[in-house]
Structure formats: C-alpha cells, structure tokens
Enzyme design. Structure first.
Site, PDB file in Angstrom:
ATOM      1  N   PHE A   1      63.934 -52.498  15.908  1.00 16.28           N
ATOM      2  CA  PHE A   1      63.905 -53.106  17.230  1.00 16.28           C
ATOM      3  C   PHE A   1      63.716 -54.616  17.054  1.00 16.28           C
ATOM      4  O   PHE A   1      62.846 -55.045  16.288  1.00 16.28           O
ATOM      5  CB  PHE A   1      62.746 -52.507  18.030  1.00 16.28           C
ATOM      6  CG  PHE A   1      62.778 -52.849  19.484  1.00 16.28           C
ATOM      7  CD1 PHE A   1      63.578 -52.139  20.363  1.00 16.28           C
ATOM      8  CD2 PHE A   1      62.006 -53.886  19.979  1.00 16.28           C
ATOM      9  CE1 PHE A   1      63.590 -52.457  21.723  1.00 16.28           C
ATOM     10  CE2 PHE A   1      62.024 -54.210  21.329  1.00 16.28           C
ATOM     11  CZ  PHE A   1      62.825 -53.493  22.200  1.00 16.28           C
TER      12      PHE A   1
ATOM     13  N   ASP B   1      56.450 -48.356  12.295  1.00 12.98           N
ATOM     14  CA  ASP B   1      56.417 -48.515  13.738  1.00 12.98           C
ATOM     15  C   ASP B   1      56.767 -47.162  14.348  1.00 12.98           C
ATOM     16  O   ASP B   1      57.860 -46.624  14.100  1.00 12.98           O
ATOM     17  CB  ASP B   1      57.404 -49.603  14.178  1.00 12.98           C
ATOM     18  CG  ASP B   1      57.245 -49.927  15.663  1.00 12.98           C
ATOM     19  OD1 ASP B   1      56.930 -49.007  16.435  1.00 12.98           O
ATOM     20  OD2 ASP B   1      57.467 -51.101  16.031  1.00 12.98           O
TER      21      ASP B   1
ATOM     22  N   TYR C   1      53.722 -46.671  26.343  1.00 12.52           N
ATOM     23  CA  TYR C   1      54.371 -46.526  27.658  1.00 12.52           C
ATOM     24  C   TYR C   1      55.651 -45.722  27.563  1.00 12.52           C
ATOM     25  O   TYR C   1      56.284 -45.453  28.566  1.00 12.52           O
ATOM     26  CB  TYR C   1      54.656 -47.901  28.285  1.00 12.52           C
ATOM     27  CG  TYR C   1      55.274 -48.908  27.345  1.00 12.52           C
ATOM     28  CD1 TYR C   1      56.632 -48.872  27.059  1.00 12.52           C
ATOM     29  CD2 TYR C   1      54.498 -49.868  26.717  1.00 12.52           C
ATOM     30  CE1 TYR C   1      57.199 -49.775  26.177  1.00 12.52           C
ATOM     31  CE2 TYR C   1      55.048 -50.781  25.841  1.00 12.52           C
ATOM     32  CZ  TYR C   1      56.410 -50.726  25.573  1.00 12.52           C
ATOM     33  OH  TYR C   1      56.958 -51.608  24.691  1.00 12.52           O
ATOM     34  N   LYS C   2      56.045 -45.338  26.340  1.00  9.60           N
ATOM     35  CA  LYS C   2      57.263 -44.538  26.181  1.00  9.60           C
ATOM     36  C   LYS C   2      56.881 -43.058  26.291  1.00  9.60           C
ATOM     37  O   LYS C   2      56.549 -42.612  27.387  1.00  9.60           O
ATOM     38  CB  LYS C   2      57.929 -44.899  24.853  1.00  9.60           C
ATOM     39  CG  LYS C   2      58.465 -46.343  24.872  1.00  9.60           C
ATOM     40  CD  LYS C   2      58.987 -46.852  23.546  1.00  9.60           C
ATOM     41  CE  LYS C   2      59.495 -48.291  23.721  1.00  9.60           C
ATOM     42  NZ  LYS C   2      59.607 -49.018  22.448  1.00  9.60           N
TER      43      LYS C   2
ATOM     44  N   ARG D   1      72.081 -44.136  26.351  1.00  5.64           N
ATOM     45  CA  ARG D   1      70.972 -43.506  25.637  1.00  5.64           C
ATOM     46  C   ARG D   1      70.225 -42.541  26.552  1.00  5.64           C
ATOM     47  O   ARG D   1      69.947 -42.853  27.710  1.00  5.64           O
ATOM     48  CB  ARG D   1      70.046 -44.639  25.176  1.00  5.64           C
ATOM     49  CG  ARG D   1      68.897 -44.238  24.329  1.00  5.64           C
ATOM     50  CD  ARG D   1      68.199 -45.474  23.797  1.00  5.64           C
ATOM     51  NE  ARG D   1      67.381 -46.110  24.835  1.00  5.64           N
ATOM     52  CZ  ARG D   1      66.313 -46.858  24.591  1.00  5.64           C
ATOM     53  NH1 ARG D   1      65.932 -47.092  23.350  1.00  5.64           N
ATOM     54  NH2 ARG D   1      65.632 -47.405  25.580  1.00  5.64           N
TER      55      ARG D   1
END
Ligand code: PLP
Length: 396
Positions: free
Chosen positions: A112, A183, A208-209, A355
C-alpha cells in the site's frame, strides 16, 4: 448460514449488500448506545477523572490485548494508537536501530503506497544513506540479502488480494539476518494470523477495515515480547515515557510495548472499537476463513459464469488469496459506481480494478447470489455506460 454469521449484530442499511468491509467495516449495532453512554457518563460526568476512573489510560493496551487475540499475539505485546501510517514509521525506525550498518529496507510493489511513502520520509529524515528497495511480490524472497536491515511487507495485497506466506518469508528474512515487519491491514479479522508462530519482530495494522472500529479507528503495533524492553521508539512521546506524570525533561522509554505509545490516545474512537470488538467474542478465525473462501469461490464462479469480460486479477488458488476478490475492467470506476447505485457496495482501485471484500460475520451465500445477479445485470445491460457514473469522486 455458517456458524460465524452474526449479521444481526451489524447495521447494514436495508437492501444493501456490503462487499467493502475490507475498506470500512459496518457499524455494529451495539456501538451507538454504548458510545452515547461513554459520552454522557465518561466524558460528560467524569470529565478529567475519566483517565483514572474509566480506564482511559489503560485503554490502548487493554484494546491491544483484544486485537492481539485475533492475530496470535500474546497479552501485552500489542498497543493501540495513532494511524497505521504512523505505526509503520515507528516499526521501520525501530527495525533500522536493530540492524546498524545495514542500509536497505526491502518491500514490494504490491504494498500500500502509504507504507512506502512513510519509509521514504523516514529515509529523508535520517539522511544516512538508507535505501528503499521495492521488487515484484514474487521476487521478495530472492531479494532478501545480507544488506537488508528490514523486510516490510503487507501480507494481503490491497488491490489483488494476493497473500504472502508469512512464516516462510519471515524465516527467509531471519536467515539473512533481517528484521521482519508485517502489515496486517488486510489480515486482522480476515484470515487466521499467528504472529507468535511466525516469529516476526514487528507487526502493524488498522482496525477500521475487517475489525469494524469505524472511520479513523486507531491502529495497532506488535513488538515480539523478547524485544519490547530494548526496542528504540523513534516517536518518543510522553505517553510512551516510563513516568509520564513525573514530567521529567528527558525521555525514558516505558516498560515493554507501552513505549510504542506516543501521545494522548483517541479515547472516543477507541471506545467505539472496543465495543465493536465484542462482535468477535468466541469467533474462531479458521471458521471465518473457511466461510470466506466459500463465499469467494461462489462469487468468482458466479461472476465469471455471467460476465466473461471481467478478468480475475486475484489469485485463483484460494490458499493464495486473502479475503477479497478483484476483477479488472477497463471501465471499472463507472461499473463500480453503477453497482453502488444498485446497492452492491464494493470499491475501485486505480487504474482498473473492481474490488470486493468478503466478511462472513455479516455476509452469507444469499447475499452473494444477489450480488452476482446485479453485477451480471449492470455488465450485460451496460448500465455503467452513463455519464453520471464516470465523474471520479475524491475517494474511489
Ligand atoms: C488501509 C491501509 C493503510 C492506511 O493507513 P492509515 O494511516 O490508517 O490511513 C496503510 N497501509 C495498508 C497496507 C493499508 O491497507
């Protein structure tokens, strides 16, 4: 319905099929009332006393332990705070201190961007000849040499869902004397993770995912317990100090993982996360994984059967995929907007990736069936081919 499904615990707007829990998890139903009480009773009535009386000071490690259980981290090895970008910076800075003399930070082109940007910034700040090397995901293993101070990888690729083999790459890094940083942004709450078994030195991730902590929920950092008392915290803030309320003029790191705290924690946001984590009580991550793979396989078969023009960019082998599925389509942005307009919520990642995230806590086979039907309709009838779906928003 699988054993792990607990849809009734989540607020999913009527008619919506939410395939974006990999980006922002939905609101757990218990959170609004719980937060109202935190606001009124703790902030409202306790005021400054809340730090002691409501346990705000312990909150970062208390919640860290709750998150740690989902990623195979022992008690007191995880602490919450800040955002993931900040935690990446802390982890890499600490790793470089552990390998003086080595100048390379190795990552991959599937990482990312913020992880890479933070390393670039750290390198500029240190100004000591450090270098960020990024190679294709499949080339990481062969690129680990004795010049590498730290290998920093995101386990599950945010675009394609491709998943690295955590134990094997960690062993490879260690064989060359490098520090391993994982990560887990797209792993925590998505797939079984066993940090202890991996033996990695450091890990970071966000909440938050898949963990449903809400927009802006704090990140976490893990330090392997045998290193926690010697690791050097680059962001040496007062709440990572051993005695913050002595107000000494010089920094002295706190005990163990506490030193990875920086400043005042986001108490309200972390309270929302703590309540959200109740949805994970008693959940077996292997069962979540099995249910996720079943939903993904159903989705891929359905979409490929109905819309051959969509190209699967995720690995076909479910063992090499995290908990998301991506398809490539030239007009992917417009197609995703049209899907969202039809209550199938996924997202788009430039340049052409649609996605979809799979979260068995609140998705079941019936949802996937509806999603596939609507995708088929949007694609077959070219519903996306409409100017209103083609103007890019700031967030895609
Ligand atoms: C989501 C994500 C981030 C986001 O970082 P923030 O600082 O929380 O905005 C960083 N890294 C990875 C790998 C991610 O998936």
């Amino acid at each position: 319905m699988s054993d792990v499904n607990r849809k009734s615990l989540f607020h999913i707007p009527d008619g919506v099929i939410y395939l974006d829990g990999n980006s922002l998890g939905p609101l757990p139903r218990a959170v609004p009332d719980a937060m109202a009480s935190v606001l009124a009773e703790e902030w409202g009535n306790l005021l400054i006393k809340g730090w002691n009386a409501a346990g705000w000071m312990e909150q970062p490690s208390r919640v860290g332990d709750i998150v740690g259980r989902l990623i195979g981290a022992p008690a007191r090895s995880v602490v919450m705070g800040d955002t993931l970008s900040i935690k990446v910076y802390q982890a890499v800075a600490a790793a470089l201190k552990m390998r003086p003399g080595r100048k390379v930070i190795l990552s991959d082109t599937g990482n990312f961007p913020t992880d890479l940007y933070m390393v670039e910034g750290l390198i500029r700040t240190l100004d000591q000849g450090y270098e960020l090397q990024t190679v294709a995901p499949d080339d990481v293993e062969s690129a680990i040499t004795e010049n590498v101070a730290a290998v920093m990888l995101t386990q599950v690729d945010y675009r394609t869902g491709r998943m690295h083999d955590m134990n094997s790459l960690t062993a490879q890094a260690h064989a060359k004397g490098a520090v391993m940083i994982w990560d887990l942004a797209h792993s925590a709450g998505a797939i079984p993770v066993d940090l202890s078994a991996s033996n990695a030195e450091l890990a970071v991730g966000c909440t938050y995912k898949y963990l449903n902590g809400g927009p802006g929920a704090p990140a976490f950092i893990y330090v392997r317990p045998d290193l926690a008392d010697t690791i050097d915290p680059a962001l040496s803030g007062w709440l990572g100090h051993s005695e913050p309320f002595e107000f000494k003029l010089n920094y002295k790191p706190g005990e163990g993982i506490e030193r990875m705290r920086v400043g005042t924690p986001p108490v309200l946001q972390m309270a929302a996360l703590e309540f959200a984590m109740k949805a994970w009580e008693g959940v077996d991550m292997q069962e979540v994984r099995d249910a996720s793979v079943a939903l993904q396989e159903q989705f891929i078969a359905g979409v490929e059967g109905a819309v051959p023009s969509l190209e699967l960019v995720s690995p076909r082998d479910p063992a090499r995929r995290g908990s998301q599925v991506s398809f490539r389509f030239e007009h992917g942005y417009a197609a995703m907007q049209a899907l969202i307009h039809n209550d199938i919520i996924g997202d788009f990642r430039a340049p052409d990736i649609m996605r979809f995230g799979f979260t068995p806590l609140y998705l079941d086979a019936g949802d996937i069936e509806i999603a596939v039907e609507r995708i088929a309709r949007v694609m077959q009838d070219r519903l996306w081919d409409n100017p209103k779906f083609k103007t890019r928003n700031r967030v895609t």
